[in-house]
Enzyme design. Sequence first.
Site, PDB file in Angstrom:
ATOM      1  N   TYR A 115       4.033   0.796  -5.218  1.00 31.36           N
ATOM      2  CA  TYR A 115       2.999   1.833  -5.153  1.00 31.36           C
ATOM      3  C   TYR A 115       3.623   3.193  -4.850  1.00 31.36           C
ATOM      4  CZ  TYR A 115      -1.009   4.527  -3.545  1.00 31.36           C
ATOM      5  OH  TYR A 115      -1.941   5.514  -3.379  1.00 31.36           O
ATOM      6  N   GLU A 173     -10.130   4.909  -1.624  1.00 28.70           N
ATOM      7  CA  GLU A 173      -9.854   5.755  -0.465  1.00 28.70           C
ATOM      8  C   GLU A 173     -11.014   5.676   0.522  1.00 28.70           C
ATOM      9  OE1 GLU A 173      -7.143   7.054   0.374  1.00 28.70           O
ATOM     10  OE2 GLU A 173      -5.974   7.042  -1.480  1.00 28.70           O
ATOM     11  N   TRP A 177      -3.867   1.489   4.618  1.00 23.30           N
ATOM     12  CA  TRP A 177      -3.896   1.517   3.160  1.00 23.30           C
ATOM     13  C   TRP A 177      -3.347   0.231   2.559  1.00 23.30           C
ATOM     14  CZ3 TRP A 177      -6.249   3.042  -0.819  1.00 23.30           C
ATOM     15  CH2 TRP A 177      -5.672   2.962  -2.091  1.00 23.30           C
TER      16      TRP A 177
END
Length: 210
Positions: A35, A57, A65
């Site tokens: 990522y 988000e 995250w």
Amino acid sequence: MTETTTPAAVPDDAAPAPEPGRRCFGDGDPLYEAYHDTEWGIPVHGEAPLLERIALEGFQSGLAWITVLRKRDAFREVFEGFEPERVAAFGEGDVARLMGDARIIRNRMKIEATISNARAVLALHADGRTLDELVWSFAPDPRPGGNPSTWEQVPATSPESVAMAKTLKKLGFRFFGPTTAYAAMQACGLVDDHLSTCPVTLGRSSSNLA
């Protein structure tokens, strides 16, 4: 609704100033490394990809995250690729289905916000606009002096993220405050907050010199 007090703009495992040659974040986890290397800070365009980033988000708010990243494939499956037309058609039965799916983050407010946001995208289309052009209208000028050298130099919000959140709220988007907006700007490449010592930043500099 308030956002998490932990700045979403700073990745979960970010050290204040990583050793030169190390990633800004993600070292040691293959999913997180990929990522970092191939997505974070890279420009994202298109209605479904942008709706996905905005939705995820929002789901990340108050969480790490990496938790969302590990569930992203499941999110994509249950939200039908985040195609706005499909998600906008979801009803109470779909909300109940999603609340019963342990593969995703089961938060009713965030699920309902994602459906509402898809409907807001369709309203944009009806007005002859796109989510792509709207989001990218808030892209700031490149940071003077180049990439930050420490995470202390990376803000949790910016004037552009405040303006983006305010505008999207007026257009019917939910669960998208200034902090979440700035994190989305990072994720979608509107800003590049890879640290100056990060291999990604150094690799781009080398390419520019070639």
